[in-house]
Design a protein around this motif. Structure first.
Motif, PDB file in Angstrom:
ATOM      1  N   ARG A 357       1.329  -1.317  -0.065  1.00 21.57           N
ATOM      2  CA  ARG A 357      -0.363   0.259  -0.008  1.00 21.57           C
ATOM      3  C   ARG A 357       0.686   1.359  -0.213  1.00 21.57           C
ATOM      4  O   ARG A 357       2.271   1.598   0.377  1.00 21.57           O
ATOM      5  CB  ARG A 357      -0.614  -0.612   0.903  1.00 21.57           C
ATOM      6  N   LEU A 362      -3.244  -0.005  -4.490  1.00 22.07           N
ATOM      7  CA  LEU A 362      -4.457   0.786  -4.257  1.00 22.07           C
ATOM      8  C   LEU A 362      -4.173   2.196  -5.886  1.00 22.07           C
ATOM      9  O   LEU A 362      -3.529   2.444  -6.290  1.00 22.07           O
ATOM     10  CB  LEU A 362      -4.498   1.965  -2.926  1.00 22.07           C
ATOM     11  N   ASP A 365      -1.581   4.501  -5.917  1.00 19.46           N
ATOM     12  CA  ASP A 365      -0.595   4.798  -5.844  1.00 19.46           C
ATOM     13  C   ASP A 365       0.793   5.058  -6.601  1.00 19.46           C
ATOM     14  O   ASP A 365       0.641   3.929  -7.847  1.00 19.46           O
ATOM     15  CB  ASP A 365      -0.151   3.122  -5.363  1.00 19.46           C
ATOM     16  N   ASP A 390       2.425  -6.024   3.156  1.00 24.31           N
ATOM     17  CA  ASP A 390       1.656  -5.183   4.458  1.00 24.31           C
ATOM     18  C   ASP A 390       1.056  -6.269   5.295  1.00 24.31           C
ATOM     19  O   ASP A 390       0.510  -5.494   6.251  1.00 24.31           O
ATOM     20  CB  ASP A 390       0.002  -4.439   3.781  1.00 24.31           C
TER      21      ASP A 390
END
Length: 734
Positions: A357, A362, A365, A390
């Motif tokens: 992340r 995302l 990003d 993550d």
């Protein structure tokens, strides 16, 4: 007087005259005159009283022959000598039969132990001869008695046992920057630091191949994008200089331009410096693409280990957000999508996308576009797999988004699943470290031995008692092997122990590697959690919450004991969700012979890999994720999550993204997606039709890509019977 006997395998046992009596009686019974108990006792007494305190089996048998020849029973002596000869032949028969099967290129579990190895080639045959000869030597002379007994009882399996005498280590994550900045020497001649992206890609191949010949496991690069990014910029500058030489113009402004990305675009409508800039970018991208194409081609054609195996290689990437790093990632993915040769899927390197992340996951990003491309490539080519940075256990407290060397604080994995990150004896990193060796415990066997105890609590308690004993033996065996490995000299591993392994540059050529290898890990693996649970409570963890809780208790117990062993022995012990290939059916065959066919346990030709839900069990991807996810935190020596999807995934990157989303939601560390893909090697036609044997366009037999234990194969011809049975049982998760 004889007190002790040294057996053929080196063990020392107490003297037992009854064994001598039995052998003489057996010889007498084969004669016309039959037994003579008085002579038997007389010979045994004389040997026992006049022998040395410690004698070998052969010395005692020589004395028996001598005494029989002195007696009036020459007929018994002849029978006894024939009996000894028969026993000697019987001991050699097994090796003879194995060698004949190798010579005749028989397709069996011995010659098909590793699907990535061609044991039909002369080099492969030679390596297999050496392997099958070395294993008994290890058993007889390098293992302690408790370890040897655990092996014979089918409780444990020592991986890469044939490499034990070489003192080699399993694997390493290559700090490629050390080689690219300084060059290296690995044998005759030396390699200078490369200046061009094309040479840097070749050096990466050479590093992986050279280390493969020094180690018995896989080779990986932890951050290919970061390592090659500087060479993209160098290529851009070179292309600008080429334009300057061609035009005679001073293009200093273009040299200093900080590009946001390297994207190929048509030159139509562009003029002046804008046109020249785009031309330099186009030429740079073309060179990076060719470099990545050559890298993948080389990793599928360069052979190691005497020429019988392509390098078992992996590359990690995805978190370099610089324009140059993104260019490396994009062109690696593009060339992977295109395929090698006539559009075939590249088997190696195993590619691993590092999902994080804020970097590459995302929509907001910076590398999100490349993440989508990675999913598109996976939908066609099975790679890349996905590593979840993550996950709580994959995070590093020192990671910073603005750190140009943040990859040092990112976990990287070997494609098959091996993970090295935590470190009691140095920096917490994957770079420059690897696994030293690993041994797998047959927890199914332990469960079978107690499954008939009526009281469930007592049954489970007895399982853990037996489990603890085998865990202790396994930890001891790993320590013994590491102590043996520690006596190796740095010069025995010219590349690994001069450049690649952390702190290896502090070693002299004739110095042992003892002071640097403790940063590696020792893996305690396990196989068959599903079958183990069926034996203990009647169901596996995919179909019973009670079984799931017991499964977590078992693997948590392993994790806790591994931590205890780390303190006791002073090493990095870790729990590994074993990637069983040759082992998948080995344990099962022995247990079925001992206990018969037990429904749900030994009635198949394989035990289920590590903590996976059985491949034959119908469930949704989400259910599989929910059940298997908690084991990833417990198995920090390595793990993987698989999902089997149906249909043609080529145009369904969203399906891949949904799997990665599940990994994120359930705290899964590493995963991949399996699907069907048929490829025609002649006309390049592809489809996803199950059980299709030949190309509908030209009739050529299809290559059907399959995943075996993390890596791909284009044919099942080299699969052993256990893995073939497992492949047949696989069902789609839907």
């Amino acid at each position: 007087m004889i007190q002790l006997v040294e057996k053929r395998d080196g063990r020392i046992v107490g003297y037992n005259e009854e064994k001598i009596k039995a052998a003489i009686r057996k010889s007498m019974l084969q004669t016309e005159r039959g037994e003579d108990e008085g002579l038997v006792q007389k010979i045994v007494d004389r040997i026992g009283m006049t022998g040395k305190p410690t004698m070998t089996v052969e010395e005692i048998q020589d004395r028996v022959e001598f005494e029989l020849m002195k007696s009036k029973r020459k007929d018994v002596a002849r029978r006894y000598i024939a009996y000894r000869d028969q026993r000697s032949i019987a001991r050699q028969a097994k090796s003879r039969d194995v060698f004949l099967e190798i010579i005749e290129a028989k397709n069996n579990d011995i010659t098909r132990e590793n699907a990535n190895m061609n044991t039909d080639s002369p080099a492969g045959m030679m390596m297999k001869f050496a392997s099958e000869t070395t294993k008994p030597f290890v058993d007889d002379y390098l293992l302690s008695t408790p370890v040897r007994e655990a092996l014979r009882s089918n409780y444990i399996h020592i991986h890469d046992k044939d490499y034990y005498p070489t003192k080699s280590l399993t694997c390493v994550q290559h700090p490629l920057d050390r080689i690219l900045k300084n060059g290296f020497v690995a044998g005759h001649g030396e390699s200078r630091p490369p200046k061009r992206i094309e040479t840097a890609g070749v050096i990466a191949c050479i590093s992986l191949e050279t280390a493969q010949n020094e180690m018995h496991g896989g080779q990986a690069i932890p951050a290919l994008d970061f390592y090659l990014a500087p060479f993209v910029r160098a290529a851009f500058h070179e292309e600008v200089r080429n334009i300057e030489q061609l035009t005679g113009l001073d293009l200093s402004a273009i040299h200093e331009t900080q590009l946001k990305d390297y994207l190929r675009r048509p030159l139509d409508g562009l003029e002046g410096e804008e046109r020249m800039l785009q031309h330099a970018v186009n030429k740079t991208v073309e060179r990076v693409h060719q470099s990545m194409e050559a890298f993948i081609h080389n990793m599928n054609t360069i052979h190691s280990r005497g020429g019988n195996q392509v390098v078992f290689s992996s590359v990690n990437y995805g978190t370099d957000t610089s324009a140059e790093g993104r260019c490396v990632i994009r062109e690696l993915l593009n060339t992977t999508y295109e395929g090698v040769g006539h559009g075939a899927t590249a088997i190696f390197p195993i590619q691993i996308w590092k999902k994080k992340r804020g970097v590459s996951y995302l929509p907001e990003d910076p590398n999100y576009d490349l993440y989508r491309l990675a999913c598109k490539v996976t939908a066609r080519r099975f790679f890349p797999n996905f590593l979840n940075l993550d996950a709580t256990f994959n995070r590093h407290e020192l990671w910073r988004a603005d750190d140009p060397e943040r990859y040092r604080h990112e976990v990287a994995t070997m494609g098959c699943r091996t993970r090295v990150f935590e470190n009691r004896y140095g920096d917490k990193t994957s770079v420059g470290r690897g696994n030293l060796s690993f041994t797998t415990i047959n927890i199914v066997r332990l469960a079978i031995e107690v499954m008939n105890i009526p009281d469930k609590e007592e049954r489970i308690a007895r399982f853990f008692e037996k489990f603890d004993k085998v865990l202790d033996i396994t930890a001891r065996q790993l320590d013994e092997r590491m102590q043996f490995q520690s006596t190796a000299l740095a010069k025995q591993f010219p590349l690994v122990m001069s450049v690649l392994w952390n702190n290896a540059d502090s070693l002299g050529r004739d110095e042992t590697i003892e002071k640097v290898i403790n940063q590696g890990t020792l893996g305690i693996g396990f196989i068959g959690l599903a079958e183990c649970l069926i034996a203990l409570v009647g169901k596996h963890h995919g179909e019973s919450e009670e079984a799931q809780q017991l499964g977590l208790r078992i693997v948590t117990h392993m994790r806790d004991r591994a931590n205890e062993y780390s303190e006791r022995y002073g090493h990095n012990y870790s729990v590994l969700a074993t990637p069983a290939e040759g082992l998948s059916g080995k344990f099962t065959k022995v247990d079925r012979k001992a206990f018969g066919s037990i429904p749900g346990i030994t009635d198949k030709d394989y035990y289920t890999n590590s903590n996976h839900i059985p491949v034959y069990y119908h469930c949704s991807p989400r259910h599989k994720a929910r059940i298997e996810a908690p084991y990833h935190d417990l198995t920090r020596g390595g793990h993987i999550f698989y999902v089997e999807i149906d249909g043609d995934a080529t145009h369904n990157e969203e399906a891949i993204m949904q799997i990665v989303d599940m990994m994120d939601q359930y705290n899964i560390g590493y995963g991949s997606v399996n699907h069907n893909r048929n490829h025609c090697p002649r006309c390049s036609y592809e489809n996803a039709e199950k059980n299709a044997k030949e190309c509908p366009k030209c009739g050529t037999p299809f290559e059907t890509i399959q995943r075996i234990t993390g890596y791909l194969v284009g044919t099942t011809d080299r699969w052993n019977s256990g893995k073939l049975a497992e492949l047949h049982d696989r069902v789609v998760h839907e």
